[in-house]
Write an enzyme that holds these catalytic residues in place. Sequence first.
Site, PDB file in Angstrom:
ATOM      1  N   ALA A  53       0.798  -1.230   0.000  1.00  0.00           N
ATOM      2  CA  ALA A  53       0.000   0.000   0.000  1.00  0.00           C
ATOM      3  C   ALA A  53       0.836   1.289   0.000  1.00  0.00           C
ATOM      4  O   ALA A  53       0.677   2.138  -0.891  1.00  0.00           O
ATOM      5  CB  ALA A  53      -0.985  -0.041   1.167  1.00  0.00           C
ATOM      6  N   ARG A  84      -5.080   0.305  -9.114  1.00  0.00           N
ATOM      7  CA  ARG A  84      -5.516  -0.755  -8.176  1.00  0.00           C
ATOM      8  C   ARG A  84      -6.563  -0.141  -7.242  1.00  0.00           C
ATOM      9  O   ARG A  84      -6.425   1.024  -6.855  1.00  0.00           O
ATOM     10  CB  ARG A  84      -4.333  -1.319  -7.362  1.00  0.00           C
ATOM     11  CG  ARG A  84      -3.410  -2.204  -8.203  1.00  0.00           C
ATOM     12  CD  ARG A  84      -2.397  -2.941  -7.343  1.00  0.00           C
ATOM     13  NE  ARG A  84      -2.956  -4.118  -6.711  1.00  0.00           N
ATOM     14  CZ  ARG A  84      -2.278  -4.873  -5.833  1.00  0.00           C
ATOM     15  NH1 ARG A  84      -1.042  -4.563  -5.495  1.00  0.00           N
ATOM     16  NH2 ARG A  84      -2.847  -5.935  -5.298  1.00  0.00           N
ATOM     17  N   GLN A 183       3.848 -13.415  -1.648  1.00  0.00           N
ATOM     18  CA  GLN A 183       4.639 -12.272  -1.151  1.00  0.00           C
ATOM     19  C   GLN A 183       5.446 -12.646   0.086  1.00  0.00           C
ATOM     20  O   GLN A 183       6.506 -12.068   0.343  1.00  0.00           O
ATOM     21  CB  GLN A 183       3.719 -11.081  -0.819  1.00  0.00           C
ATOM     22  CG  GLN A 183       3.104 -10.394  -2.016  1.00  0.00           C
ATOM     23  CD  GLN A 183       1.745 -10.952  -2.370  1.00  0.00           C
ATOM     24  OE1 GLN A 183       1.448 -12.122  -2.119  1.00  0.00           O
ATOM     25  NE2 GLN A 183       0.900 -10.132  -2.958  1.00  0.00           N
ATOM     26  N   ASP A 224      -4.085  -2.340   4.021  1.00  0.00           N
ATOM     27  CA  ASP A 224      -4.292  -1.611   2.761  1.00  0.00           C
ATOM     28  C   ASP A 224      -5.320  -0.499   2.902  1.00  0.00           C
ATOM     29  O   ASP A 224      -5.290   0.490   2.165  1.00  0.00           O
ATOM     30  CB  ASP A 224      -4.699  -2.572   1.652  1.00  0.00           C
ATOM     31  CG  ASP A 224      -3.503  -3.394   1.216  1.00  0.00           C
ATOM     32  OD1 ASP A 224      -3.200  -4.393   1.878  1.00  0.00           O
ATOM     33  OD2 ASP A 224      -2.835  -2.984   0.248  1.00  0.00           O
ATOM     34  N   ASN A 234      -6.636  -6.102   4.371  1.00  0.00           N
ATOM     35  CA  ASN A 234      -5.241  -6.481   4.102  1.00  0.00           C
ATOM     36  C   ASN A 234      -5.270  -7.726   3.213  1.00  0.00           C
ATOM     37  O   ASN A 234      -6.348  -8.235   2.875  1.00  0.00           O
ATOM     38  CB  ASN A 234      -4.483  -6.714   5.414  1.00  0.00           C
ATOM     39  CG  ASN A 234      -2.977  -6.822   5.190  1.00  0.00           C
ATOM     40  OD1 ASN A 234      -2.387  -5.975   4.521  1.00  0.00           O
ATOM     41  ND2 ASN A 234      -2.340  -7.847   5.724  1.00  0.00           N
TER      42      ASN A 234
END
Length: 333
Positions: A53, A84, A183, A224, A234
């Site tokens: 973010a 996004r 990630q 986020d 998130n």
Amino acid sequence: MEMIEPVEWRGTATSGTLWMIDQAALPQTERWIECRTSTEVAARIRDMTVRGAPAIGIAAAYGSVLASREPKPTDGLDALAASRPTAVNLFWAVEAMRPLLSSGPERCLEQARAIHRSDVENNRRMGATGAERLRDGMNVLTHCNAGPLATGGYGTALGVIFAAIEQGKRIHVWVDETRPRLQGARLTAWELTRAKVPCTLICDNMSASLMRAGRIDACVTGADRITRTGDTANKIGTYGVAVLAKHHGLPFYVAAPRSTFDLSLSDGAAIPIEERATSEVTDDRAGRLAAEGITAYNPSFDVTPAALISAIFTERGAIDPVTAERVSAVLES
Ligand code: MRU
């Protein structure tokens, strides 16, 4: 500890360009990608060359410098904002840059650099606040990547862990691999091993039994978008971790800067959740994983209700308990 900064402006305001480490290629390949136009920056946010973010907000701020040199600067900003949908830092940064567009690239670059620098400072502040809650010898679970790569540098959730280590505490990190984009396995594991932080990779479905066995003492993630009541979006899977933590009586912490809060929203259900290509679920880099003909579903984020969050660490202090009153008291302090 050596900390990577994932985006970097190289050159002057009028002829320089934005460079970013290619997070889609890590950890196998370390390469830097150049963006010469705001459209290129928007495309690199969309394809997750840059992600996380705060990092996408900072990339958009530098992308606005490129937009200010283009024939239609406002179109450039709109394309960045459309890249996004979930992380509010993106819109926050674009709106911070919008009034400066007509002042020219020098003024825009000054502002983008200020946004970048203050993100790193804020991470250090929230890290120091969060580290107070971690004790020597703790095993801490994190989900997704909220380290230096996801921010201007230093990290939010990993910033809390780095700060605790800088205070002399011994911390071991359980790293959720974070399907489907991995990630955790690719980026958090890369950052922690480079920083020589003791850590162990697990699949996303392993944390429940580790909690039951007493091998996890606390969880900390990034965010986020956080509503004014503390509901937190998130990476998909975060909600599950928070439910498990509650069941096992473990603290579940979130670390996020002011720029991640969307005070226009009350209920987390109103946060737009990005859906990404189903090929992220059915395939990996090497090719097809799933049986042919199966349909897949790929929501990229979920929402953890405030009631499951023990505290939110911000650059202005800890929001604890996570209530609307406390959110506004801390953010306005
Ligand atoms: O899809 P991504 O990789 O951009 O999602 C990132 C996350 O969910 C992070 O946890 C969040 O952005 C916090 S980053 C400090």
